[in-house]
Design an enzyme around this catalytic site. Structure first.
Site, PDB file in Angstrom:
ATOM      1  N   GLU A 250       2.146   7.636 -31.559  1.00 58.96           N
ATOM      2  CA  GLU A 250       3.140   8.420 -32.305  1.00 58.96           C
ATOM      3  C   GLU A 250       4.186   7.423 -32.765  1.00 58.96           C
ATOM      4  O   GLU A 250       5.019   6.968 -31.980  1.00 58.96           O
ATOM      5  CB  GLU A 250       3.707   9.501 -31.372  1.00 58.96           C
ATOM      6  N   CYS A 284      12.222  10.389 -34.514  1.00 55.73           N
ATOM      7  CA  CYS A 284      11.164   9.977 -35.456  1.00 55.73           C
ATOM      8  C   CYS A 284      10.960  10.982 -36.583  1.00 55.73           C
ATOM      9  O   CYS A 284      10.514  10.614 -37.662  1.00 55.73           O
ATOM     10  CB  CYS A 284       9.825   9.832 -34.739  1.00 55.73           C
TER      11      CYS A 284
HETATM   12  C1  SIN Z   1      10.395  11.518 -31.432  1.00 52.74           C
HETATM   13  O1  SIN Z   1      11.444  11.213 -31.977  1.00 52.74           O
HETATM   14  O2  SIN Z   1       9.520  10.679 -31.247  1.00 52.74           O
HETATM   15  C2  SIN Z   1      10.093  12.903 -30.900  1.00 52.74           C
HETATM   16  C3  SIN Z   1      10.918  13.962 -31.434  1.00 52.74           C
HETATM   17  C4  SIN Z   1      10.448  15.346 -31.081  1.00 52.74           C
HETATM   18  O3  SIN Z   1       9.689  15.571 -30.139  1.00 52.74           O
HETATM   19  O4  SIN Z   1      10.856  16.259 -31.805  1.00 52.74           O
END
Ligand code: SIN
Length: 477
Positions: A250, A284
């Site tokens: 991810e 992210c």
């Molecule tokens: C992330 O920023 O990698 C995860 C964010 C989320 O689970 O919404």
């Protein structure tokens, strides 16, 4: 809490005896010192996880689910302590930290329930003398490598499905935020997880390559689940190739957020506030590029600037704080670089646009953003909204997809035909339609293109920790 590694059911210092400091990004005060592990510790952890695998795999799914439920109950009864710890090591406001604990608990609950639903299949045979069956089996030892931005949620959504599937785990949390992970592992121990099933080692930035290198080279480690940068994801893919591990990656995003001329503007502003300013923009799936149609541009920017300008910046200890510090000075410097580059190329700061004291950055709206600016190609990972203008749907889709990344995309429109067209045209793994808060334990989270592969959450997230074994029984007459 224990500030030691947890290996083979025992809390222990790093083999070399060294430690490193974890500091609160709000004021750089010392939170704790944790083990600075090396290859030796990583190998012990892998040995322990390997030894524990056969017995854990042999437990019934219901037994594994029961351990997860006990872990869930302990997370819930320690939720305030966990939230305080998240805020101390990561800096996010307390209300958000509480939300993160609930989010993490949601993954543990989901996979406690999902463990008992991991079923195979009976397949129609080509001839009546055969029976064709599919079994789902745990892949084995899993290495879990987590980021600093959601210290509870990211480790929970990797460990919970791994344990539910029957895998054993070696984990390394981010060097900026190892304490929440250690606290969660302590609760998992109290929940009755057998020794060796879950092992965690902490290390400083300088030892990451050593620790992870051991797991990459070890053929007994059958899967890596990583959340972090695309650059590191590519290294993991390359370095795990020799033992062909299963990977869930991810990685970075560069999320577009599109406001069409037929959108509900007030809802779009609220959706953007929720998506962009969660964790101060250090997420992210935070929108990185906001495209607004010419016809609604000025109205949207006025409303947005008023909301962003009113955000309260401050430490988690201040009850009304909405935007905490960035994780460290490097993160603030990156934001400063992006904003300076945008301003030099013709953007205008409608609000914010400057560094505050310490690791804080003022929530910012920039207008006049263009594709030649650094912030259009790279994740800023901070509280900065660059607004781009567009004139028509085909143009904005081309711009939105003009990136190697494809984690999340958002758009606001009230035209039902456009909704289906744009949802299918966006090259992302996640699409928010008239919605800024998209993540949920029951939903598949993950990207396409250089945002990685594999999914977390949902039944697809459990499948990532299992392989498919096909059985063919013949000579049945
Ligand atoms: C992330 O920023 O990698 C995860 C964010 C989320 O689970 O919404």
């Amino acid at each position: 809490m224990q500030v030691l590694n947890f290996i083979a059911g025992a809390w222990q210092p790093a083999g070399a005896g060294a430690g490193f400091e974890v500091r609160n990004p709000a004021d750089e005060t010392l939170v704790a010192e944790v083990p600075d592990s090396t290859a030796v510790d990583a190998r012990w952890a892998a040995d322990a996880a390997h030894a524990a695998f056969p017995a854990w795999k042999a437990r019934t799914a219901r037994e594994r689910a029961q351990v997860l439920k006990r872990w869930l109950a302990l997370i819930e009864s320690h939720s305030e302590e966990l939230a305080q710890l998240i805020s101390r090591e990561q800096g996010k406001p307390l209300a958000e930290a509480r939300g993160e604990v609930a989010y993490a608990a949601g993954y543990v609950e989901w996979y406690a329930e999902e463990a008992v639903r991991a079923s195979g299949e009976i397949i129609q045979p080509p001839v009546n003398s055969k029976r064709l069956m599919v079994l789902k089996e745990p892949v084995g030892v899993v290495a879990v490598i987590t980021p600093w931005n959601f210290p509870a949620a990211m480790i929970a959504r990797k460990i919970a499905p791994a344990l539910a599937a029957g895998c054993t785990v070696v984990a390394k949390p981010a060097e900026d935020t190892p304490l929440t992970s250690l606290a969660l592992v302590k609760l998992a121990e109290e929940a009755g997880l057998p020794a060796g099933v879950l092992n965690i080692v902490t290390c400083s930035r300088g030892h990451v390559a050593d620790v992870v290198g051991v797991w990459l080279a070890d053929a007994r480690v059958r899967k890596i689940s990583f959340t972090g940068s695309t650059a590191v994801g590519k290294l993991l893919a390359r370095d795990s190739a020799a033992t062909l591990k299963k990977l869930s990656l991810e990685l970075g995003g560069n999320a577009p957020f599109i406001v069409f001329e037929d959108a509900d503007i007030a809802a779009a502003v609220e959706g953007l506030m929720a998506a962009k300013f969660r964790n101060g923009g250090q997420t992210c799936v935070s929108p990185n590029r906001v495209y607004v149609h010419d016809a609604v541009h000025d109205r949207f920017v006025d409303k947005l600037a008023a909301r962003v300008g009113a955000l309260k910046v401050g430490p988690a200890s201040q009850p009304d704080s909405q935007i905490g510090p960035m994780i460290n000075a490097r993160a603030v410097e990156k934001i400063e670089r992006h904003v300076a580059d945008a301003l030099a190329r013709g953007a205008r700061a409608v609000t914010g646009g400057r560094r505050l004291e310490g690791n804080y950055y003022a929530p910012t709206v920039l207008t006049g953003a263009t594709r030649d600016m650094q912030l259009s190609c790279e994740e800023t990972f901070g509280p900065v909204v660059p607004v781009f203008r567009f004139g028509d749907e085909a143009e904005v889709l081309q711009l939105a997809n003009d990136t190697p990344f494809g984690l999340a995309g958002y758009f606001y429109s009230n035209d039902v035909r456009r909704i289906w067209r744009v949802a299918s045209a966006l090259e992302t793994g996640i699409v928010g339609i008239n919605e800024g808060a998209v993540a949920a334990p029951s939903a598949p989270f993950g990207g396409v293109k250089e945002s990685g592969y594999g999914r977390e959450g949902s039944h697809w997230g459990l499948d990532e920790y299992m392989h498919t074994k096909y059985l063919c029984q013949g000579n049945l007459g």
